[in-house]
Every structure is written in structure tokens, then in C-alpha cells.
Scaffold this active site. Structure first.
Site, PDB file in Angstrom:
ATOM      1  N   THR A 104       0.779  -1.236   0.000  1.00 18.01           N
ATOM      2  CA  THR A 104       0.000   0.000   0.000  1.00 18.01           C
ATOM      3  C   THR A 104       0.817   1.297   0.000  1.00 18.01           C
ATOM      4  O   THR A 104       0.628   2.147  -0.870  1.00 18.01           O
ATOM      5  CB  THR A 104      -0.952   0.000   1.219  1.00 18.01           C
ATOM      6  OG1 THR A 104      -1.847  -1.095   1.049  1.00 18.01           O
ATOM      7  CG2 THR A 104      -1.746   1.285   1.330  1.00 18.01           C
TER       8      THR A 104
ATOM      9  N   HIS B 174      -1.162  -9.279  -0.911  1.00 20.84           N
ATOM     10  CA  HIS B 174      -0.497  -8.622  -2.043  1.00 20.84           C
ATOM     11  C   HIS B 174       0.896  -8.244  -1.608  1.00 20.84           C
ATOM     12  O   HIS B 174       1.191  -8.269  -0.404  1.00 20.84           O
ATOM     13  CB  HIS B 174      -1.305  -7.397  -2.489  1.00 20.84           C
ATOM     14  CG  HIS B 174      -1.583  -6.454  -1.354  1.00 20.84           C
ATOM     15  ND1 HIS B 174      -0.736  -5.423  -1.011  1.00 20.84           N
ATOM     16  CD2 HIS B 174      -2.596  -6.430  -0.435  1.00 20.84           C
ATOM     17  CE1 HIS B 174      -1.226  -4.788   0.036  1.00 20.84           C
ATOM     18  NE2 HIS B 174      -2.355  -5.385   0.429  1.00 20.84           N
TER      19      HIS B 174
END
Ligand code: AMP
Ligand code: ZN
Ligand code: ZN
Length: 413
Positions: A80, A349
Site C-alpha cells: 500500500t 499482495h
């Protein structure tokens, strides 16, 4: 009685004057709105193909009246903070310094992590120049609602408006604040506005990209985007808004059966530090164990291990002094933990950006964008130049090249 009449006349007259001046302001505003407003919404972890998998009529219509990229490719690691800051700066994490969601700066001897409020507000961690700083430096007002990096005075500059991160802030309140900012009088109104929602990332982590929960979250976000667009379209400046909806990365399904537990591969006493989170880790071995640590990791199946200087060039990762000597990333669908009690299912992720599940969305609409136009996948490092171009602001040095995405804009000739 006479006094009352005079008062009434006075009220009517002042009412009329203010109405006229309001109208006058509106007319001059229409003239001024020729200058575009750029609004960027990031939906964390919105995988590129959620648009095909789930019912997203509002997002689809942005792509139909505007531009839709096949996907937006994240930078490595597909986490992120590195990627929001890549979108903001046009630089790879190796170059802008937010090399992971957590890292140590060896010169400052300070640790950065997204949950550390003091660290995220410390400008010394942020290299490169985020778009709100470039804009402010050239007298274009900016506003950030939770964009990673926006709470720090980078190069001594804050966005004109910004908020401290409050995870629980309802999405509806975020929409209202953004609409309020866009409703400000021209002198105060930001021409660059960046805002953020932490979903569907969380749902994707907990339940996996193909779960019912993630579908429901994606569909809720889609309807919130619809609410936002309807409110925005009622604003006097609606015509001038260039709306970009994007995400930082996608989401890959994981399972407790596909796990590499590093605490079973390495001994703690061999290490000086380890930082990262599934599936991406940076490892600093004690000098005397450096080769041993590397060999043990290299022999491990389902993960890829690189010495800092041997990370493949295409990942643009290895020159920053915040990157530890060894970098590890799991193969797609595999997880890496350090001595975790209960292995997660759901999603994560951070994988190689060549893994398509890591790809994000890019949708854009406004009078500067082509209509009903599809563009092949492009890197999120292109967004910076694009936004600078839309705002008429000279970009700072970065890794993007406007030529690679210029075709999504209307031909100006
Ligand atoms: P991750 O999935 O670990 O890469 O990070 C996603 C999380 O980052 C979100 O769930 C948020 O809690 C957190 N986050 C996003 N933006 C901010 C911010 N501006 N400040 C602090 N935390 C943030
Ligand atoms: Zn994210
Ligand atoms: Zn996440």
C-alpha cells in the site's frame, strides 16, 4: 411601522445585492472553471478484474464516458504505502524511499511503518516530490484526504487541506468532505484533490478476492462512487472535474497449505533484523552469517530470494539504502511468515507486479479525457505526469513518461 418598512426594504435590498453578487460569482466561476480540477480516488486493493467479476455499474460508466485501462501495474513491492507514494511521485519505491510498508532508515536510524503515527508524519522519510507538493509550489491548491505521505511536510510543504488518518471514518463522511472542499469559493478550492478508501483491501485480505464478502464490499464501493458522482455533478464546477478512480494494487488468494515459515529455515541468532509482511520480506543477516542465510533461503522452494544487487532490473529495486541486503518474495499463492501460530487464508499482495492478480484499476472521465477509450496496461508511475499535465503544472523529476499515456487525453489540436 415606518421603521419596520425601512427594515423590510433593507432586508430585500441586501438580499438582492447578495443574490446578484452570488450570480456574478457564479458567472465568473464558469469562466474560471476552464481550469481543470483533478480528483483522484484510490480504492485500496481493488483488483483490475473486480470490474468484470462483480456488478459495478457506476465504475463501468466512468470507463464508458471516459477512459479505462486494461489494468494499472503496481511497483515492487505491491504494498500500500510504496504504491500510493509511487502514484503520488511517479517514482519507483527504490527511488522515492518508501521501499515497503515498514523499513529502517540507516542514516536516521529510525524505523518507518504505516502504523507509526510519528513516522508517517516525519518528512525525512519521503524522497521524491509528491504531486500535491509540485502543485502547491506552483500555486495550485491541493487537498488530501488520507493519502499516504500527505500528513508530512515534504520539502516543507503540506497540502492546503489534509486530514489525520482515522481508519474508522465512515466512507459517506469522506464523500461529504470531498464535496465540501469542491464547493469552496474559487480562492480556497483545491484544484488537485486526492482521497482514499481502505476497501476492498481489507475484505480481500480476510476473505479472499473471490469471496462473497469481497463481492459485497466491491458492490458497496461502486454504489458509493455513484453517490459521489451524483453529488459532484450538481456542483457548479462539475464540468471542469477530471475524475480518476484507481487502486494501488490487486489481491491474490492464499491458503494455509502453501506456507514457508522462515523461522524453520533460519535461526533467529543469524539475523540482525527482518522486516516486511506476507509475502514480501527484507532481511539483514549478521555479517558473519550473511552467506549462510542467503544459501538457506535460496534453497527454499516457493519463494524467490535475491541479494539486494541481484534483484531483476525490471523490478527497479535494490539501490536505496533502506533495502536490506536480502530480499524475499513468495511465489504467487504462497505465503511467507515468521513463526506464525495460525496461517491465514483469504488474500494478500506484495508479490511480483508481473503477477496479474497484483494489477489494479485505472478509470478516468472528464472533458480532458477521450470518451469510451480503452488503454492497455500501464505502470502507476505514469499517473504523476498525467495529473501534472492536466493541471498545467511543470512536473518534478520522476520515472514516468507522459508519451506512454498521452493517448488517453483528447487531442488538443
Ligand atoms: P496493507 O494492506 O498492509 O498494504 O495496508 C493497508 C492498510 O494501510 C489499510 O487497511 C489502512 O489501515 C492503512 N493505511 C492506508 N492509508 C493510511 C494512512 N494514510 N495512514 C495510516 N494508515 C493507512
Ligand atoms: Zn493497499
Ligand atoms: Zn492490503
Amino acid at each position: 411601522m415606518i421603521g419596520q418598512k425601512i427594515l423590510l426594504k433593507f432586508i430585500l435590498l441586501t438580499g438582492l445585492i447578495s443574490l446578484m453578487s452570488e450570480r456574478k460569482a457564479t458567472c465568473s466561476e464558469i469562466y474560471l472553471t476552464q481550469k481543470p480540477h483533478v480528483v483522484i480516488l484510490s480504492l485500496d486493493g481493488f483488483r483490475w478484474d473486480y470490474l468484470d467479476l462483480y456488478h459495478t455499474p457506476n465504475l463501468d460508466s466512468i470507463g464508458r464516458v471516459g477512459v479505462k485501462a486494461h489494468s494499472l501495474k503496481p511497483c515492487f513491492p505491491s504494498k500500500t504505502f510504496p504504491n500510493h507514494y509511487s502514484i503520488a511521485t511517479g517514482m519507483h519505491p527504490d527511488h522515492h524511499g518508501i521501499v515497503s510498508n515498514s523499513f529502517l532508515d540507516p542514516k536516521l536510524n529510525l524505523k518507518y511503518s504505516l502504523g507509526n503515527r510519528k513516522a508517517v508524519r516525519d518528512a525525512r522519510f519521503y524522497q521524491g516530490e509528491p504531486m500535491w507538493v509540485t502543485a502547491e509550489k506552483q500555486d495550485v491548491k491541493s487537498a488530501c484526504y488520507f493519502w499516504p505521505g500527505s500528513e508530512a511536510p515534504i520539502k516543507g510543504v503540506y497540502p492546503s487541506m489534509w486530514k489525520k488518518y482515522v481508519h474508522k471514518m465512515p466512507f459517506e463522511s469522506r464523500i461529504d468532505s470531498v464535496i465540501n472542499w469542491l464547493s469552496l469559493p474559487q480562492q480556497k478550492r483545491p484544484r488537485l484533490l486526492m482521497w482514499y478508501m481502505h476497501e476492498p483491501d481489507l475484505a480481500g485480505h480476510l476473505y479472499g478476492p473471490r469471496s462473497k464478502e469481497t463481492r459485497l464490499m466491491v458492490e458497496r464501493l461502486d454504489s458509493l462512487v455513484g453517490v459521489f458522482c451524483r453529488k459532484m455533478n450538481k456542483l457548479p464546477i462539475a464540468e471542469s472535474v477530471q475524475l480518476i478512480v484507481l487502486s494501488d494494487h490487486g489481491m491474490g488468494a492464499i491458503s494455509p497449505q502453501k506456507v514457508v515459515d522462515l523461522s524453520k529455515v533460519l535461526k533467529e541468532e543469524w539475523l540482525e533484523d527482518i522486516s516486511g509482511s506476507n509475502p514480501f520480506y527484507m532481511i539483514k543477516p549478521k555479517a558473519e552469517f550473511a552467506e549462510k542465510v542467503y544459501k538457506h533461503l535460496k534453497a527454499e522452494k516457493h519463494i524467490r530470494t535475491f541479494k539486494k544487487n541481484e534483484v531483476p532490473k525490471r523490478l527497479v529495486f535494490g539501490s536505496n539504502d533502506r533495502i536490506y541486503p536480502i530480499v524475499c518474495v513468495a511465489d504467487s499463492a504462497w505465503s511467507i511468515y515468521w513463526n506464525k501460530k495460525k496461517y491465514s487464508k483469504g488474500g494478500t499482495h506484495g508479490y511480483d507486479p508481473d503477477n496479474k492478480d497484483m494489477h489494479a484499476i485505472f478509470l478516468a472521465a472528464g472533458n480532458q479525457f477521450k470518451r469510451n477509450y480503452s488503454h492497455p496496461t500501464f505502470s502507476n508511475t505514469e499517473v504523476y505526469n498525467l495529473v501534472m499535465h492536466l493541471l498545467g503544472v511543470k512536473p518534478a523529476e520522476n520515472d514516468g513518461n507522459i508519451e506512454r499515456v498521452k493517448s488517453i487525453l483528447k487531442d488538443t489540436e
